[in-house]
Design an enzyme around this catalytic site. Structure first.
Site, mmCIF file in Angstrom:
data_model
loop_
_atom_site.group_PDB
_atom_site.id
_atom_site.type_symbol
_atom_site.label_atom_id
_atom_site.label_comp_id
_atom_site.label_asym_id
_atom_site.label_seq_id
_atom_site.Cartn_x
_atom_site.Cartn_y
_atom_site.Cartn_z
ATOM 1 C CE LYS A 1 39.451 -19.255 5.657
ATOM 2 N NZ LYS A 1 38.196 -18.024 6.196
ATOM 3 N NE ARG B 1 31.169 -12.332 16.173
ATOM 4 C CZ ARG B 1 31.621 -11.923 14.931
ATOM 5 N NH1 ARG B 1 31.904 -9.869 14.950
ATOM 6 N NH2 ARG B 1 32.320 -12.627 14.171
ATOM 7 N N GLY C 1 24.766 -11.804 2.012
ATOM 8 C CA GLY C 1 25.134 -10.492 0.504
ATOM 9 C C GLY C 1 25.083 -10.933 -0.946
ATOM 10 C CG HIS D 1 33.761 -6.922 8.293
ATOM 11 N ND1 HIS D 1 32.790 -6.662 9.420
ATOM 12 C CD2 HIS D 1 34.471 -8.163 8.897
ATOM 13 C CE1 HIS D 1 31.980 -8.178 9.499
ATOM 14 N NE2 HIS D 1 33.563 -9.057 9.665
ATOM 15 C CD GLU E 1 38.429 -9.910 4.166
ATOM 16 O OE1 GLU E 1 37.099 -11.652 4.316
ATOM 17 O OE2 GLU E 1 37.357 -9.375 4.934
ATOM 18 N NE ARG F 1 41.059 -9.534 8.033
ATOM 19 C CZ ARG F 1 39.923 -10.559 9.629
ATOM 20 N NH1 ARG F 1 40.481 -11.603 10.140
ATOM 21 N NH2 ARG F 1 39.168 -9.606 10.298
ATOM 22 N N GLY G 1 29.497 -13.124 10.747
ATOM 23 C CA GLY G 1 30.191 -11.498 11.313
ATOM 24 C C GLY G 1 29.302 -10.457 10.263
ATOM 25 C CG ASN H 1 42.909 -13.624 7.209
ATOM 26 O OD1 ASN H 1 43.042 -13.713 8.203
ATOM 27 N ND2 ASN H 1 41.688 -13.501 5.958
HETATM 28 P P1 AMP Z 1 30.989 -15.447 5.489
HETATM 29 O O1 AMP Z 1 30.916 -15.114 6.865
HETATM 30 O O2 AMP Z 1 31.086 -14.800 4.731
HETATM 31 O O3 AMP Z 1 31.807 -16.841 4.785
HETATM 32 O O4 AMP Z 1 29.409 -16.154 5.480
HETATM 33 C C1 AMP Z 1 28.614 -17.452 5.660
HETATM 34 C C2 AMP Z 1 27.338 -16.732 6.733
HETATM 35 O O5 AMP Z 1 26.511 -17.093 4.467
HETATM 36 C C3 AMP Z 1 26.908 -18.164 5.842
HETATM 37 O O6 AMP Z 1 26.336 -19.040 7.797
HETATM 38 C C4 AMP Z 1 25.335 -18.555 5.684
HETATM 39 O O7 AMP Z 1 24.705 -17.548 7.156
HETATM 40 C C5 AMP Z 1 25.673 -18.074 4.669
HETATM 41 N N1 AMP Z 1 25.202 -17.703 3.045
HETATM 42 C C6 AMP Z 1 26.491 -19.025 2.440
HETATM 43 N N2 AMP Z 1 25.153 -19.209 1.467
HETATM 44 C C7 AMP Z 1 24.360 -18.961 1.157
HETATM 45 C C8 AMP Z 1 23.240 -18.956 0.743
HETATM 46 N N3 AMP Z 1 23.197 -20.159 -0.243
HETATM 47 N N4 AMP Z 1 21.707 -18.663 0.474
HETATM 48 C C9 AMP Z 1 22.100 -18.018 2.230
HETATM 49 N N5 AMP Z 1 22.529 -17.647 2.756
HETATM 50 C C10 AMP Z 1 23.794 -17.930 2.649
#
Ligand code: AMP
Length: 403
Positions: free
Chosen positions: A14, A247, A339, A186, A390, A98, A218, A7
Site C-alpha cells: 500500500k 489467531r 473498534g 501496532h 497509519e 512502515r 489483528g 507499507n
Molecule cells: P482491519 O484489520 O482493521 O482492517 O479490520 C478488519 C475487520 O474489521 C474485519 O475482519 C471485521 O471483523 C471488522 N469490521 C469491519 N467493518 C465492520 C463492521 N461494520 N462491523 C463489525 N466489524 C467490522
C-alpha cells in the site's frame, strides 16, 4: 513537501502520497494526493492494483510473476494516466516505510542507511513474513530514486520503553539476554490514536491514562501513560494477547506440548493452527469477520455467539489487567475495523467497566462517531472512537527528516 508512504507486506503493498505545505495544520489528517494498493491474495495468478487520485479510480490486474516489480508499476501511476498527480517521481522529497520490527536497537524512526538496511535484514527471523517485503520495497525505491532519502518507521518502537516487569517473560533469564522479550506491535497505530484522542478531548497527553484498543483482523491493546506505552498485549510475536480473526492470542503453552505428544503435531501444523485456523474463525467455524459472525448470531448460531463472547471477554480482561499499572483510567480508545465500526462490541466491552462509572452514550455509540467522544458527560472515563491512519502517522514521523 511531498512525502510518499510505503507499507509493503507479504500479501499486499500500500502506498500514499501526501503534500504538506509549511503552514499546514498537522493536527487533522490530510487526504492523500494519490493512494494505491496491490492485493496479491485476490487469486492465484494475478495481483490487483487499485489506484485512487484526482477523484479517479484505476484498477489493473498484475500477473503474479511481476510481484517484485509491483511497487514500481504502482508508482508509475503517480506520473502517468488519469491518476497522474506529479510530472516526475523526482518531485517526491522523502519516503517513509512502515517497518514491522525494530528489535532492541531501533526505538525511534530513522533514515535508512546501509546499516539500517542490514539491521532490517538481520531481523528477518523475528518478522519472517514482513521484513523481506519491506526490503524489496526499500530496494525498489532506491533503484528508482537513488538520491531521495528513505525513513524507517518501526511498529515496535512505541513499545520500546515498557518497563522490565511488563517486558521480560518469566522463563530463564538467559532467554531474555538472547532477545526473547515482549516487543509489542501496532505501535504506529496506538501512538497515533492516543495522540489524536488527546486532541479530540482537548486534553494534554501528559495528564492522561489511556487504554487504546486496536481491534481489527489483528488486535492488540496498549496502556499509555504520559504519552508512553507502558504495557501492551502483543508480545514476542503478534500472536500473543487478544483473540483475533484467525489467531488464537494467549493460550496455555502446554496445549502445544499436548498437541505434539498426543496428536503428533509438528511445527508447521502448529503454526497454521494457531495463526490461520484459530480465533473468531476457529471457534465460530463461520468466519474471521465480525460482520459475518453477528449475522450468524442473528440466525441462531451458537458457536458464533460463543466466538463473540470470548472475544469481548478477552478484551475486557486485558483492559482490566492494565488499569492497576496505569493507576486508573481516563480514556478508553477504540480503533481499527472492529473498534471503529462495531457499536455492539464497544457497548459490550464498556458495560464491563460500569463499576468505574464508565458510562457510554448508547445513542451516540450507534451513530457515526469517528473521532468523537461517545461517553456520557457524567462518565468518569472518556470513550473515544478514533479512525486509525497509519499512513498519515508514518508521514508525520517522516516529516522531521525532510531537510
Ligand atoms: P482491519 O484489520 O482493521 O482492517 O479490520 C478488519 C475487520 O474489521 C474485519 O475482519 C471485521 O471483523 C471488522 N469490521 C469491519 N467493518 C465492520 C463492521 N461494520 N462491523 C463489525 N466489524 C467490522
Amino acid at each position: 513537501m511531498k512525502i510518499l508512504v510505503l507499507n509493503a507486506g507479504s500479501s499486499s503493498q500500500k502506498s500514499c502520497l501526501y503534500e504538506i505545505q509549511p503552514h499546514t495544520d498537522l493536527s487533522t489528517p490530510l487526504e492523500p494526493l494519490w493512494e494505491a494498493s496491490i492485493d496479491w491474495t485476490v487469486n492465484d495468478e494475478y495481483g490487483l492494483l487499485k489506484v485512487f487520485a484526482n477523484d479517479q479510480k484505476r484498477k489493473i490486474d498484475l500477473p503474479l510473476e511481476n510481484k517484485g516489480d509491483g511497487i514500481l508499476i504502482m508508482l508509475e501511476t503517480i506520473t502517468h494516466g488519469h491518476t497522474k498527480v506529479l510530472s516526475s517521481l523526482e518531485e517526491i522529497d522523502i519516503i517513509g516505510h512502515r517497518i514491522v520490527h525494530g528489535g532492541r536497537n531501533y526505538s525511534q524512526s530513522c533514515i535508512i542507511t546501509p546499516e539500517v538496511e542490514q539491521a532490517i535484514q538481520d531481523l528477518i527471523p523475528l518478522a519472517p513474513n514482513h521484513h523481506p517485503a519491506h526490503l524489496e520495497g526499500i530496494r525498489a525505491i532506491a533503484r528508482t530514486l537513488p538520491h531521495t532519502p528513505q525513513v524507517a518507521v518501526f511498529d515496535t518502537a512505541f513499545h520500546s520503553k515498557i518497563p522490565p516487569e511488563a517486558k521480560v517473560y518469566p522463563i530463564p533469564y538467559e532467554w531474555y539476554e538472547k532477545g526473547i522479550q515482549r516487543y509489542g506491535f501496532h505501535g504506529i497505530s496506538h501512538e497515533y490514536v492516543s495522540q489524536r484522542a488527546g486532541k479530540i478531548l482537548g486534553k494534554p497527553l501528559e495528564d492522561l491514562k489511556i487504554i487504546s484498543c486496536h481491534l481489527g483482523n489483528g488486535s492488540s491493546i496498549t496502556a499509555i501513560k504520559n504519552g508512553h506505552s507502558i504495557d501492551t498485549s502483543m508480545g514476542f510475536t503478534p500472536l500473543e494477547g487478544l483473540m483475533m480473526g484467525t489467531r488464537c492470542g494467549s493460550i496455555d503453552p502446554a496445549i502445544l506440548l499436548h498437541l505434539m505428544d498426543e496428536y503428533g503435531y509438528d511445527k508447521e501444523q502448529l503454526n497454521h493452527l494457531l495463526n490461520k485456523e484459530s480465533g473468531l474463525l476457529g471457534v465460530s467455524q463461520v468466519s474471521a469477520d465480525v460482520r459475518s459472525i453477528i449475522s450468524a448470531i442473528a440466525n441462531g448460531n451458537h458457536q458464533a455467539q460463543l466466538a463473540l463472547d470470548i472475544f469481548v471477554h478477552r478484551v475486557k480482561s486485558v483492559i482490566g489487567s492494565m488499569i492497576p499499572s496505569l493507576g486508573g483510567l481516563d480514556v478508553l480508545v477504540f480503533t481499527a475495523g472492529i473498534g471503529e465500526n462495531s457499536p455492539l462490541v464497544r457497548e459490550q466491552v464498556c458495560a464491563g467497566f460500569s463499576f468505574l462509572n464508565l458510562q457510554l452514550d448508547l445513542e451516540h455509540n450507534n451513530l457515526k462517531c469517528l473521532d468523537q467522544n461517545i461517553a456520557r458527560p457524567d462518565s468518569s472515563v472518556d470513550v473515544v472512537v478514533v479512525k486509525t491512519q497509519e499512513d498519515w502517522a508514518i508521514a508525520l514521523q517522516t516529516l522531521p527528516f525532510c531537510s
